[in-house]
Scaffold this active site. Sequence first.
Site, short mmCIF file in Angstrom:
data_model
loop_
_atom_site.label_atom_id
_atom_site.label_comp_id
_atom_site.label_asym_id
_atom_site.label_seq_id
_atom_site.Cartn_x
_atom_site.Cartn_y
_atom_site.Cartn_z
N VAL A 274 -28.92 71.23 126.88
CA VAL A 274 -27.56 71.72 127.11
C VAL A 274 -27.54 72.82 128.16
O VAL A 274 -26.76 72.78 129.11
CB VAL A 274 -26.93 72.23 125.79
CG1 VAL A 274 -25.58 72.88 126.06
CG2 VAL A 274 -26.75 71.05 124.82
N LYS B 204 -40.74 77.11 130.22
CA LYS B 204 -39.70 76.08 130.34
C LYS B 204 -38.53 76.61 131.17
O LYS B 204 -38.00 75.90 132.04
CB LYS B 204 -39.21 75.65 128.96
CG LYS B 204 -38.16 74.56 129.00
CD LYS B 204 -37.80 74.10 127.60
CE LYS B 204 -36.84 72.92 127.64
NZ LYS B 204 -36.54 72.42 126.28
N ARG C 277 -25.05 65.99 110.57
CA ARG C 277 -23.86 66.82 110.67
C ARG C 277 -24.23 68.23 111.13
O ARG C 277 -25.26 68.78 110.74
CB ARG C 277 -23.12 66.87 109.32
CG ARG C 277 -22.55 65.51 108.89
CD ARG C 277 -21.53 65.01 109.90
NE ARG C 277 -20.93 63.74 109.50
CZ ARG C 277 -21.27 62.57 110.00
NH1 ARG C 277 -22.24 62.49 110.88
NH2 ARG C 277 -20.64 61.47 109.63
N ASN D 124 -24.33 75.09 117.85
CA ASN D 124 -23.76 74.57 116.61
C ASN D 124 -24.39 75.22 115.39
O ASN D 124 -25.54 75.65 115.43
CB ASN D 124 -23.95 73.05 116.54
CG ASN D 124 -22.93 72.32 117.40
OD1 ASN D 124 -21.76 72.68 117.41
ND2 ASN D 124 -23.38 71.31 118.11
N THR E 217 -16.48 76.97 122.84
CA THR E 217 -15.80 75.83 123.46
C THR E 217 -15.26 74.89 122.39
O THR E 217 -14.27 74.20 122.61
CB THR E 217 -16.75 75.05 124.38
OG1 THR E 217 -17.95 74.75 123.65
CG2 THR E 217 -17.09 75.85 125.62
N ASP F 235 -14.30 67.68 122.01
CA ASP F 235 -13.65 66.66 121.18
C ASP F 235 -12.32 66.23 121.79
O ASP F 235 -11.93 65.06 121.70
CB ASP F 235 -13.41 67.20 119.77
CG ASP F 235 -14.70 67.63 119.10
OD1 ASP F 235 -15.54 66.77 118.82
OD2 ASP F 235 -14.87 68.84 118.88
N ARG G 69 -12.89 63.78 124.46
CA ARG G 69 -13.15 62.47 123.83
C ARG G 69 -11.87 61.83 123.34
O ARG G 69 -11.67 60.62 123.47
CB ARG G 69 -14.14 62.66 122.68
CG ARG G 69 -15.53 63.07 123.12
CD ARG G 69 -16.38 63.56 121.97
NE ARG G 69 -17.75 63.84 122.41
CZ ARG G 69 -18.61 64.61 121.75
NH1 ARG G 69 -18.23 65.18 120.61
NH2 ARG G 69 -19.82 64.80 122.21
N HIS H 226 -14.89 72.25 114.82
CA HIS H 226 -15.64 71.37 115.70
C HIS H 226 -16.70 70.71 114.82
O HIS H 226 -17.85 71.15 114.75
CB HIS H 226 -16.31 72.17 116.83
CG HIS H 226 -17.23 71.36 117.69
ND1 HIS H 226 -16.85 70.20 118.32
CD2 HIS H 226 -18.55 71.56 118.03
CE1 HIS H 226 -17.87 69.71 119.00
NE2 HIS H 226 -18.91 70.52 118.84
N THR I 14 -26.28 65.71 122.81
CA THR I 14 -25.18 65.56 123.75
C THR I 14 -25.33 66.65 124.79
O THR I 14 -25.66 67.79 124.45
CB THR I 14 -23.81 65.69 123.06
OG1 THR I 14 -23.69 67.00 122.49
CG2 THR I 14 -23.65 64.66 121.96
#
Length: 319
Positions: A16, A42, A93, A126, A149, A154, A157, A181, A235
């Site tokens: 992300v 990284k 979830r 999340n 955000t 969503d 989408r 969310h 995602t």
Amino acid sequence: MSIPRRKVAIIGAGHVGSHVSLELIAQGLAEEIVLLDLNEIKAQGQAQDLSDAVVYHQKRTIVKAGTYADIKDADILVIAFRSLEEVKPDESRRMASLTVQVKQAKTVTQEIKKSGFDGIIISISNPADVIAHYFQNALQWKREKIFSTGTTLDTARLRAEISRQFGYDAKSVSAYVAGEHGETQFVPWSWVQIGGKPLADIISDNPRFKQINLASIAKTVKDRAYTICQGKFATEFGIAASLAEVVRAIFGDEDRILPLSVLLQGEYGVQNVFVNVPVRVNHTGIAEIIERKFTDEEQKQFDASVSFLDDNYKKALTL
């Protein structure tokens, strides 16, 4: 004359964080990006790779790996850490990752405090709403300057799915996903318009649309992240574009209406809960919370989502 340089710092240089960086570069939204990660090697690799990509983009952006000392003068701080423990095929979830994410948030909070940073914080880790609330409380940040955000993604989408089902371009669709969310999110269908015309009227005036199942659309939107993760375990492109949309609204002082997870303090009858509603965004962060009416059924869904978020935030405080 000194020309201000827009600086964004990103905590988390994984899928992300790196894609957020690339989106900001591609859209020319920042002159400097600093990547922070527990895995410093990284972060350095991502910064070097992104710096190579800058050569073939229209605007010059300085990208580097850094430490918390480098975030002090940033305009925007993006929190995008994601625990490796969260990336599991059977983890279906977002709220399931709460315990490990709060553990990381505690460490990050202390580092932010020591850094001297005082800009706008956008959390995309999340579970988005609860983690944003946790940071706001731990840092005692002004609610105008910290948010998630949340359902911006969503909502993208939703607009895409409405476009697919009804045949109108997504840019002509005005719609929002509200609440969490996550699992308890919902679509206030009474708010949806296409070309300024209420969706209910469009369906009433066009018999061919009566067979479209709105509940199925809402479920498809809610499940989209899990469908994507079944294929690639993360995602990244959608959330990167969503974050860039918010950054553009801030740096451009756009007064743009976007659905974000913000701390409500009396709005919508809610006290001290981060929840997604439409807000006006400009250079100050959250300039205004837009209050709209729900139908009775939508109000029940909203109340249930608020209750769920409040319960999990209180749980986070005990971890």
